[in-house]
Write an enzyme that holds these catalytic residues in place. Structure first.
Site, short mmCIF file in Angstrom:
data_model
loop_
_atom_site.label_atom_id
_atom_site.label_comp_id
_atom_site.label_asym_id
_atom_site.label_seq_id
_atom_site.Cartn_x
_atom_site.Cartn_y
_atom_site.Cartn_z
N PRO A 33 0.83 -1.21 0.00
CA PRO A 33 0.00 0.00 0.00
C PRO A 33 0.86 1.26 0.00
CG PRO A 33 -0.06 -1.06 2.17
CD PRO A 33 0.70 -1.97 1.26
N ASP A 34 0.34 2.33 -0.63
CA ASP A 34 1.09 3.59 -0.54
C ASP A 34 0.56 4.35 0.66
OD1 ASP A 34 -0.65 5.46 -3.20
OD2 ASP A 34 -1.27 4.74 -1.23
N PHE A 35 0.85 5.63 0.74
CA PHE A 35 0.54 6.38 1.97
C PHE A 35 -0.65 7.30 1.81
CE2 PHE A 35 4.26 4.93 4.13
CZ PHE A 35 5.18 4.68 3.11
N ARG A 36 -0.71 8.02 0.62
CA ARG A 36 -1.70 9.10 0.52
C ARG A 36 -2.79 8.88 -0.51
NH1 ARG A 36 3.22 10.68 1.63
NH2 ARG A 36 3.55 11.70 3.62
N GLN A 100 12.09 6.97 -2.88
CA GLN A 100 11.66 7.23 -1.50
C GLN A 100 11.25 5.90 -0.86
OE1 GLN A 100 9.09 11.10 -1.40
NE2 GLN A 100 8.97 10.31 -3.49
N ASN A 101 11.25 4.84 -1.65
CA ASN A 101 10.76 3.54 -1.18
C ASN A 101 11.87 2.78 -0.46
OD1 ASN A 101 8.48 4.34 -2.55
ND2 ASN A 101 8.90 3.08 -4.35
N HIS A 118 15.13 7.25 1.80
CA HIS A 118 14.47 7.00 3.09
C HIS A 118 14.93 5.69 3.71
CE1 HIS A 118 10.96 9.84 1.80
NE2 HIS A 118 12.10 10.47 2.02
N GLY A 191 4.97 7.74 -9.53
CA GLY A 191 4.32 7.19 -8.34
C GLY A 191 4.63 7.91 -7.05
N SER A 193 3.40 11.46 -4.62
CA SER A 193 2.52 12.63 -4.43
C SER A 193 3.36 13.91 -4.31
CB SER A 193 1.69 12.44 -3.16
OG SER A 193 2.57 12.37 -2.02
N ASN A 217 1.75 9.57 -12.80
CA ASN A 217 1.11 9.44 -11.51
C ASN A 217 -0.40 9.32 -11.68
OD1 ASN A 217 2.05 9.37 -8.68
ND2 ASN A 217 0.51 10.95 -8.39
N1 APR Z 1 0.52 4.09 -10.66
C1 APR Z 1 0.70 5.44 -10.65
N2 APR Z 1 0.53 6.20 -9.53
C2 APR Z 1 0.16 5.56 -8.41
C3 APR Z 1 -0.05 4.16 -8.35
C4 APR Z 1 0.15 3.43 -9.54
N3 APR Z 1 -0.01 2.10 -9.59
N4 APR Z 1 -0.42 3.85 -7.07
C5 APR Z 1 -0.43 5.01 -6.37
N5 APR Z 1 -0.09 6.02 -7.17
C6 APR Z 1 0.12 7.43 -6.83
C7 APR Z 1 -0.89 7.99 -5.87
O1 APR Z 1 -1.93 8.63 -6.59
C8 APR Z 1 -0.05 9.02 -5.08
O2 APR Z 1 -0.13 10.31 -5.66
O3 APR Z 1 1.37 7.46 -6.17
C9 APR Z 1 1.39 8.51 -5.21
C10 APR Z 1 1.93 7.94 -3.91
O4 APR Z 1 2.06 9.02 -3.03
P1 APR Z 1 2.38 8.74 -1.49
O5 APR Z 1 1.48 7.66 -0.99
O6 APR Z 1 2.39 10.07 -0.81
O7 APR Z 1 3.84 8.12 -1.50
P2 APR Z 1 5.21 8.90 -1.60
O8 APR Z 1 5.10 10.08 -2.52
O9 APR Z 1 6.24 7.90 -1.91
O10 APR Z 1 5.42 9.41 -0.09
C11 APR Z 1 6.67 9.96 0.24
O11 APR Z 1 6.02 9.91 2.57
O12 APR Z 1 5.15 8.89 4.42
C12 APR Z 1 6.31 9.18 3.76
O13 APR Z 1 8.30 8.01 3.98
C13 APR Z 1 7.06 7.94 3.36
O14 APR Z 1 8.50 7.63 1.45
C14 APR Z 1 7.21 8.07 1.86
C15 APR Z 1 7.03 9.56 1.64
#
Ligand code: APR
Length: 250
Positions: A33-36, A100-101, A118, A191, A193, A217
């Site tokens: 799962p992602d975060f936002r 950032q992963n 990170h 990918g 935010s 994105n």
């Molecule tokens: N394809 C394209 N975009 C995607 C997909 C996908 N399959 N799945 C998710 N997304 C997009 C979402 O719409 C979102 O805008 O990827 C983005 C992920 O954003 P975040 O969840 O904020 O992740 P990230 O940008 O990596 O966060 C940065 O925040 O909490 C901290 O340390 C954590 O490294 C992380 C940092």
């Protein structure tokens, strides 16, 4: 999308110093799962309670109870998006992936030069004696022995080598990321935010340095207006298609 893909492939195939910046969005199609995104981790957990250094030190038991929800990261496999970036590096079109992963999936997909802003989930560290151990030691204590929180032989608290909010980023990784971006002629953001600094300083830095900005994105980002091309879609689909078109041009 068609026009965007054509333009992006053109820019990428004529770039000489392209660099990628990735976020959790490139790993969601691997089951992490992602975060936002809606339903992302921060819609279910409050990061200020769970992912800060102070919350970890204040209540390591709670941290590890919640962390056991994320064990899927240890069995996840790279997806087509990771592989597409590795292929661009193989083709000599991508100098590095700045990520950032912490899941190590870029390396698992074959990317050679990966800058982990990170930290990573390959190791853990004792906060008392500083010993660095493979993450398997921590996982074995946590999962096999139910040792919460997992401790070092010296009795100190073990912490995975991921950067929590309030922790400074690995200086060498940050230096390398800034150097790569200040010299790049194209930055491909995939990918993310772009909500978290200092990673989100990198796209403006690239634009400032005269680089083309490509963003792939699912949702809008604060840097879309500055991008040469924005491709709205899944990285696991868009990135391989981008590579296919670059191959047609070359
Ligand atoms: N394809 C394209 N975009 C995607 C997909 C996908 N399959 N799945 C998710 N997304 C997009 C979402 O719409 C979102 O805008 O990827 C983005 C992920 O954003 P975040 O969840 O904020 O992740 P990230 O940008 O990596 O966060 C940065 O925040 O909490 C901290 O340390 C954590 O490294 C992380 C940092």
């Amino acid at each position: 999308m068609e026009e965007g893909l054509r333009r992006a492939a053109e820019l990428l195939s004529s770039s000489r110093q392209a660099v990628a910046l990735t976020g959790a969005g490139v790993s969601t199609e691997s089951g992490i799962p992602d975060f936002r995104s809606p339903g992302g981790l921060w819609s279910r957990y409050d990061p200020s309670e769970f992912a800060t250094l102070s919350s970890f030190l204040r209540d390591p038991v709670r941290f590890y109870q919640l962390a056991s929800e994320f064990l899927s990261v240890f069995t996840a496999e790279p997806n087509e998006g990771h592989r597409a970036l590795a292929e661009l590096e193989e083709m000599g079109l991508l100098k590095a992936v700045i990520t950032q992963n912490v899941d190590g999936l870029h390396q698992a997909a074959g990317s050679k030069r990966v800058v982990e802003l990170h930290g990573n989930l390959r190791e853990c560290r004792c906060l008392s004696c500083g010993t660095v151990l493979p993450i398997e030691v921590l996982a074995e204590k946590l999962v096999q022995r139910g040792e919460i929180p997992p401790r070092c032989g010296c009795g100190g608290l073990l912490k995975p080598n991921v950067i929590l909010f309030g922790e400074s980023l690995p200086a060498e990784a940050l230096r390398e990321a800034f150097e790569l971006v200040s010299r790049c002629d194209l930055l491909l953001v995939a990918g993310s935010s772009l909500m978290v600094s200092p990673a989100n300083f990198l796209p403006p830095m690239a634009v400032e340095a005269g680089a083309e900005l490509l963003i792939v994105n699912e949702e809008p980002t604060p840097m879309d207006a500055f991008a040469s091309v924005v491709l709205r879609g899944k990285t696991g689909k868009v990135l391989p298609e981008l590579v296919r078109r670059v191959k047609e041009i070359r």
